[in-house]
Design an enzyme around this catalytic site. Structure first.
Site, PDB file in Angstrom:
ATOM      1  N   THR A  34      64.621  48.593  20.897  1.00  0.00           N
ATOM      2  CA  THR A  34      65.537  49.782  20.699  1.00  0.00           C
ATOM      3  C   THR A  34      66.968  49.375  20.217  1.00  0.00           C
ATOM      4  O   THR A  34      67.407  50.275  19.240  1.00  0.00           O
ATOM      5  CB  THR A  34      65.690  50.517  22.036  1.00  0.00           C
ATOM      6  OG1 THR A  34      64.275  50.746  22.526  1.00  0.00           O
ATOM      7  CG2 THR A  34      66.486  52.008  21.965  1.00  0.00           C
ATOM      8  N   GLU A  42      72.196  53.755  12.626  1.00  0.00           N
ATOM      9  CA  GLU A  42      73.738  53.769  12.698  1.00  0.00           C
ATOM     10  C   GLU A  42      74.000  53.054  11.266  1.00  0.00           C
ATOM     11  O   GLU A  42      74.775  53.867  10.434  1.00  0.00           O
ATOM     12  CB  GLU A  42      74.295  52.829  13.692  1.00  0.00           C
ATOM     13  CG  GLU A  42      74.496  53.503  14.763  1.00  0.00           C
ATOM     14  CD  GLU A  42      75.619  53.033  15.635  1.00  0.00           C
ATOM     15  OE1 GLU A  42      76.814  53.542  15.677  1.00  0.00           O
ATOM     16  OE2 GLU A  42      75.358  52.071  16.599  1.00  0.00           O
ATOM     17  N   HIS A  68      63.259  56.172  21.797  1.00  0.00           N
ATOM     18  CA  HIS A  68      62.489  55.316  21.050  1.00  0.00           C
ATOM     19  C   HIS A  68      60.838  55.508  21.754  1.00  0.00           C
ATOM     20  O   HIS A  68      60.871  55.160  22.820  1.00  0.00           O
ATOM     21  CB  HIS A  68      62.927  54.052  21.329  1.00  0.00           C
ATOM     22  CG  HIS A  68      62.041  52.869  20.531  1.00  0.00           C
ATOM     23  ND1 HIS A  68      62.548  51.532  20.490  1.00  0.00           N
ATOM     24  CD2 HIS A  68      61.319  52.879  19.839  1.00  0.00           C
ATOM     25  CE1 HIS A  68      61.851  50.907  19.742  1.00  0.00           C
ATOM     26  NE2 HIS A  68      61.098  51.637  19.201  1.00  0.00           N
TER      27      HIS A  68
END
Length: 126
Positions: A34, A42, A68
């Site tokens: 994750t 990002e 996730h």
């Protein structure tokens, strides 16, 4: 500086050993971690905004709200699709999604703020 709402960027990566939950410490299994997925999201958001910013500016992440939803194995090809959904002054809001060959693996919202690099780092140093 104008970043149009609706602007989208897609990037791909391959899950390597350095991206596994067992390697990054976020789990004990050899699946796409994750934290690695979030870092890819990002990074894609950063790249999307960077093409619109003045040279001395960048963006910093301030919020991540991501699910996730499916595991991906070592060697999987991951595609991140990032879309700017809101521009409010220096605040940028993104819809982020990640997919592997079988479909959606993660999705959510990410926020970044536009900063002047020199001013920002000066404040950090204090």
């Amino acid at each position: 500086m104008d970043i149009p709402v609706g602007t989208t960027l897609k990037r791909t990566m391959t899950v390597g050993e350095e991206h596994l939950a067992s390697r990054v410490g976020s789990g004990g299994l050899d699946v796409f971690a994750t934290p690695a997925m979030i870092a890819f999201m990002e990074g894609t958001a950063l790249k999307l905004a960077q093409d619109f910013l003045p040279e001395a500016s960048s963006t910093v992440g301030t919020l991540v709200n991501v699910k996730h939803v499916k595991a991906s194995p070592l060697g999987a090809t991951i595609t991140c699709e990032t879309t700017i959904t809101e521009v409010d002054g220096r605040r940028l809001v993104y819809e982020v999604k990640a997919f592997d060959n079988a479909g959606l693996i993660g999705e959510g919202i990410h926020e970044r703020f536009i900063v002047d690099c020199e001013k920002f780092m000066s404040k950090v140093a204090k």
